[in-house]
Design a protein around this motif. Structure first.
Motif: not given
Length: 414
Positions: A196-201, A24-29, A295-302, A246-247
């Motif tokens: 993730r670029q669009n989300l600021g992660l 679900v996390y992958q679908i939402l992001t 959340f950027a660190k949490i996402d990297a940990g995930i 990301w570019d």
């Protein structure tokens, strides 16, 4: 209920919970990857680049790469191309020099591998007379789009420190393996990296097409000498609060393996390095992210927690198959935490992201036929990840042999 059934039930419940949440996390992001607008170039060329190319027996492919770098839409005086002839036994040095690169011959019997070669080259650059603003790292089998350095200059001038370019594929239609890899990369570029670029992660670094500010490199040191040096360095950046960006328009093109055996060897190395990096950095990242509400660190940990984004498809597919297994199997006594409809829905959404990514990326129509065989390729991730987990202590670099001497102008016409 016997102890065996209790243990099996508990394990199955945990698998469902983990796989369901990650799916679900992958679908939402990934929904945030749909949108992309090409960014204009507004800054004039001003940054001086050192392009580093680690090369081990790459005489077949090094020439077209150097040519694509020589042909950049960027002032030649602001670019130096450094090829590391790392334990080469062929004519890599001669070919690279003939095409105009500066070649550095390296021999070290103990410290072998791409990460060590980069660290060695950076030390030589710091001791040299030329002062660079940024270092670009490119693999020897790559081709680089003409505006790549212009776009890296743009991002550096905007204040970014670590930039990852778009990872394209130069031989997508060679075999069913290469087209499967290409679809995976088109999906990853759009629905993972761009999202993730669009989300600021933080984006994940891909080992090539990478640009790093020299000041940051001097401050941090390279220190990434494992099997996945890109992942190691990227994680250390996130730990310091520096998010690699990301570019989507700065493109490099990579050669993918054409046989399942070569692909499995390459992916095994990736996963061995991934597990090693996760053991060191996963929990510190997640804890720091929770403590700092970052959340950027949490996402990297995930990302470190789940071995590979394409393994999500393998796991969710497996859960769906287990859920609909006939009742005569040993799984007839286990508890289903989530209904079958949930797993069917998750799989439908995840697999539909593949053709959506192809559509958004406007890839060649032949790629859509690759979707038919893609599930078979994705399922090969399971054995690869399992083997990588039990051999994660391996630190020996395995070289991927490259054969296709495609030029950039040929790529445009394909």
């Amino acid at each position: 209920m016997s102890l065996v059934h209790i243990l099996l039930n508990t394990l199955y419940l945990l698998m469902q919970l983990f796989t369901g949440v990650i799916g679900v996390y992958q679908i939402l992001t990934s929904l945030f990857g749909v949108w992309h607008r090409k960014r204009p170039i507004t800054f004039h060329p001003q940054k001086r680049f050192a392009v580093i190319i680690p090369a081990h027996n790459e005489e077949r492919v090094i020439g077209p790469l150097v040519d694509s770098l020589m042909d950049q839409d960027y002032p030649r005086r602001l670019v130096d191309i450094h090829v590391i002839a790392d334990h080469c036994t062929d004519h890599t040095r001669e070919v690279a020099e003939r095409h105009g690169a500066l070649v550095h011959v390296r021999h070290h019997e103990e410290n072998r591998g791409k990460g060590y070669a980069i660290e060695w080259m950076l030390e030589r650059l710091w001791e040299g007379p030329v002062q660079y603003d940024a270092v670009v790292m490119v693999d020897a089998d790559n081709l680089v789009a003409r505006d790549f350095l212009r776009r890296m200059n743009q991002r550096l001038c905007e204040g970014h420190k670590v930039i990852q370019g778009y990872l394209g594929v130069k031989n997508p239609f060679d075999t069913w393996v290469s087209v499967s890899m290409a679809i995976s990369y088109w999906f990853s570029n759009r629905m993972w990296q761009n999202a993730r670029q669009n989300l600021g992660l933080s984006c994940s670094l891909g080992g090539t097409g990478l640009c790093i500010d020299v000041g940051l490199l001097r401050e941090m040191g390279w220190g990434a000498t494992g099997l996945t040096e890109d992942l190691e360095f990227g994680v250390r950046c996130v730990e310091r609060g520096i998010l690699p960006i990301w570019d989507h328009d700065a493109k490099v093109y990579d050669e993918k393996p054409t046989t399942i055996l070569a692909s499995a060897r390459q992916r095994l190395r990736w996963m061995q390095g991934h597990f090693h990096c996760a053991r060191q950095h996963m929990w510190p990242l997640i804890k720091a992210g929770i403590r700092e509400r970052n959340f950027a660190k949490i996402d990297a940990g995930i990302y470190l927690f789940q071995p590979m984004r394409f393994l999500i498809l393998f796991l969710t597919s497996l859960m769906m198959l287990l859920q609909i297994t006939p009742h005569t199997t040993p799984l007839s006594h286990v508890t289903s935490l989530l209904p079958t409809q949930f797993w069917v829905g998750v799989n439908v959404f995840l697999y539909l992201q593949m053709p959506l990514a192809l559509l958004l990326e406007r890839v060649n129509w032949r790629a859509y036929f690759g979707l038919i065989i893609l599930p078979f390729f994705l399922w090969t991730w399971g054995p690869v990840v399992l083997q990588a987990y039990f051999t994660k202590g391996n630190r020996k670099w395995a070289h991927t042999i490259h054969k296709r001497a495609i030029r950039l102008d040929q790529l445009r016409s394909r």
